[in-house]
Scaffold this active site. Sequence first.
Site, PDB file in Angstrom:
ATOM      1  N   ALA A  66      -3.520 -37.277  15.645  1.00 39.63           N
ATOM      2  CA  ALA A  66      -4.464 -38.377  15.828  1.00 39.63           C
ATOM      3  C   ALA A  66      -4.680 -39.014  14.463  1.00 39.63           C
ATOM      4  CB  ALA A  66      -5.776 -37.836  16.375  1.00 39.63           C
ATOM      5  N   GLY A 111      -2.414 -33.967  17.599  1.00 40.69           N
ATOM      6  CA  GLY A 111      -2.196 -34.784  18.803  1.00 40.69           C
ATOM      7  C   GLY A 111      -0.722 -35.003  19.106  1.00 40.69           C
ATOM      8  N   GLU A 114       0.328 -31.965  20.919  1.00 42.69           N
ATOM      9  CA  GLU A 114      -0.309 -32.045  22.251  1.00 42.69           C
ATOM     10  C   GLU A 114       0.398 -33.081  23.125  1.00 42.69           C
ATOM     11  OE1 GLU A 114      -4.087 -32.585  20.187  1.00 42.69           O
ATOM     12  OE2 GLU A 114      -4.953 -31.083  21.523  1.00 42.69           O
ATOM     13  N   GLU A 134      -5.738 -28.710  13.314  1.00 42.92           N
ATOM     14  CA  GLU A 134      -7.092 -29.284  13.395  1.00 42.92           C
ATOM     15  C   GLU A 134      -8.141 -28.466  12.649  1.00 42.92           C
ATOM     16  OE1 GLU A 134      -4.947 -29.163  15.890  1.00 42.92           O
ATOM     17  OE2 GLU A 134      -5.005 -31.022  17.038  1.00 42.92           O
TER      18      GLU A 134
HETATM   19  N1  COA Z   1      -3.552 -39.921  10.469  1.00 44.28           N
HETATM   20  C1  COA Z   1      -3.523 -40.992   9.678  1.00 44.28           C
HETATM   21  N2  COA Z   1      -2.584 -41.184   8.744  1.00 44.28           N
HETATM   22  C2  COA Z   1      -1.651 -40.248   8.597  1.00 44.28           C
HETATM   23  C3  COA Z   1      -1.604 -39.093   9.398  1.00 44.28           C
HETATM   24  C4  COA Z   1      -2.618 -38.942  10.378  1.00 44.28           C
HETATM   25  N3  COA Z   1      -2.652 -37.903  11.204  1.00 44.28           N
HETATM   26  N4  COA Z   1      -0.556 -38.332   9.033  1.00 44.28           N
HETATM   27  C5  COA Z   1       0.048 -39.012   8.036  1.00 44.28           C
HETATM   28  N5  COA Z   1      -0.601 -40.159   7.786  1.00 44.28           N
HETATM   29  C6  COA Z   1      -0.275 -41.186   6.782  1.00 44.28           C
HETATM   30  C7  COA Z   1      -0.635 -40.740   5.377  1.00 44.28           C
HETATM   31  O1  COA Z   1      -2.003 -40.968   5.107  1.00 44.28           O
HETATM   32  C8  COA Z   1       0.279 -41.641   4.577  1.00 44.28           C
HETATM   33  O2  COA Z   1      -0.274 -42.922   4.550  1.00 44.28           O
HETATM   34  P1  COA Z   1      -0.315 -43.760   3.146  1.00 44.28           P
HETATM   35  O3  COA Z   1       1.128 -43.926   2.745  1.00 44.28           O
HETATM   36  O4  COA Z   1      -0.987 -45.045   3.519  1.00 44.28           O
HETATM   37  O5  COA Z   1      -1.075 -42.910   2.176  1.00 44.28           O
HETATM   38  C9  COA Z   1       1.539 -41.709   5.420  1.00 44.28           C
HETATM   39  O6  COA Z   1       1.126 -41.372   6.744  1.00 44.28           O
HETATM   40  C10 COA Z   1       2.611 -40.727   4.997  1.00 44.28           C
HETATM   41  O7  COA Z   1       2.062 -39.420   4.996  1.00 44.28           O
HETATM   42  P2  COA Z   1       2.110 -38.432   3.730  1.00 44.28           P
HETATM   43  O8  COA Z   1       0.972 -37.476   3.838  1.00 44.28           O
HETATM   44  O9  COA Z   1       2.203 -39.227   2.454  1.00 44.28           O
HETATM   45  O10 COA Z   1       3.501 -37.700   3.991  1.00 44.28           O
HETATM   46  P3  COA Z   1       3.926 -36.251   3.483  1.00 44.28           P
HETATM   47  O11 COA Z   1       5.380 -36.134   3.734  1.00 44.28           O
HETATM   48  O12 COA Z   1       3.442 -35.996   2.089  1.00 44.28           O
HETATM   49  O13 COA Z   1       3.149 -35.214   4.428  1.00 44.28           O
HETATM   50  C11 COA Z   1       2.324 -34.401   6.569  1.00 44.28           C
HETATM   51  C12 COA Z   1       3.432 -35.178   5.812  1.00 44.28           C
HETATM   52  C13 COA Z   1       2.588 -34.541   8.047  1.00 44.28           C
HETATM   53  C14 COA Z   1       2.384 -32.920   6.136  1.00 44.28           C
HETATM   54  C15 COA Z   1       0.947 -34.987   6.163  1.00 44.28           C
HETATM   55  O14 COA Z   1       0.988 -36.398   6.354  1.00 44.28           O
HETATM   56  C16 COA Z   1      -0.189 -34.454   6.997  1.00 44.28           C
HETATM   57  O15 COA Z   1      -0.629 -33.332   6.790  1.00 44.28           O
HETATM   58  N6  COA Z   1      -0.685 -35.281   7.956  1.00 44.28           N
HETATM   59  C17 COA Z   1      -1.831 -34.922   8.773  1.00 44.28           C
HETATM   60  C18 COA Z   1      -1.450 -33.929   9.817  1.00 44.28           C
HETATM   61  C19 COA Z   1      -2.660 -33.519  10.630  1.00 44.28           C
HETATM   62  O16 COA Z   1      -3.592 -32.904  10.156  1.00 44.28           O
HETATM   63  N7  COA Z   1      -2.624 -33.904  11.909  1.00 44.28           N
HETATM   64  C20 COA Z   1      -3.618 -33.510  12.834  1.00 44.28           C
HETATM   65  C21 COA Z   1      -4.623 -34.584  13.014  1.00 44.28           C
HETATM   66  S1  COA Z   1      -5.714 -34.077  14.340  1.00 44.28           S
END
Ligand code: COA
Length: 260
Positions: A66, A111, A114, A134
Amino acid sequence: MNYNNLLIEINNRTAVVTINRPDKLNALNKKTLEELDDLFSKLKFNDEVGVVILTGAGEKAFVAGADINELNQLNAITGIEFAEFGQSVFNKIENLGKPVIAAVNGFALGGGCELAMACHFRVASENAKFGQPEVNLGILPGYGGTQRLSRIVGIGLATELILTGDMIDSSEAYRIKLVNHVYTQNELLTKAKEIADKINSKGGFAVQMSVKGITASDELSEKDGLSYEASLFGLCCGTNDFKEGTSAFLEKRKPNFTGK
Ligand code: COA
């Protein structure tokens, strides 16, 4: 509705739906959920579509969860609405009445995991990663993760994954039966389409009734499930495809199914 965050391509009775926000790793914001809601309402009644494949744009993510910018704004009341809306969209996908295959091409987190689990089965690329992180954000999975993950992988593994927030790779996801097959990134969509083609070559009504019966097995007692199965079986016996399939077998020829 105009779709800003989804791409749709229909070929050979298979709709490939791509979540298309690659710069945000295809994170599910409200607009994307609304678009999925609208699209799956239409796909249900689109006779040109027998199977749906759901995937993410780019090589990095299926859906990274999400949208955390939107999550950050929630309070106790809007949090309930947020979870209920996502759940309703995912239930619509699960109850489409036609098979939906998740082609997981990268991160499937929160999400995203999910969403993949609301599909009827999952195939993944070698670089795919799954998880319910989460707890790292001070919440729990709200789009069905506490319910569907344990049904798919068992309650012990589901509890560990949800409580640790750990990510697993595609070979571990295969080992615990979260995904059916693992392919290279290049072959993922081709292989998913091959499975879809195979399903589309069968009697379409029988496929739909099979999906209904299997999906209902989560909720019905065995007695009610078997009774439901017998009704679905009877419905299939009233179709032209049933006459065609059984006759073709007896006449030692290939069936020519019409979905009627
Ligand atoms: N919501 C909003 N934005 C998100 C996102 C999310 N769930 N997951 C990634 N993004 C965005 C990042 O903020 C970034 O945006 P920016 O370039 O404007 O800063 C872009 O996507 C790229 O992500 P980034 O974190 O730079 O990539 P990464 O390769 O370093 O890491 C992940 C990848 C997936 C490990 C990391 O993005 C992450 O942990 N995301 C969240 C995962 C999460 O907790 N999901 C559950 C939500 S309920």
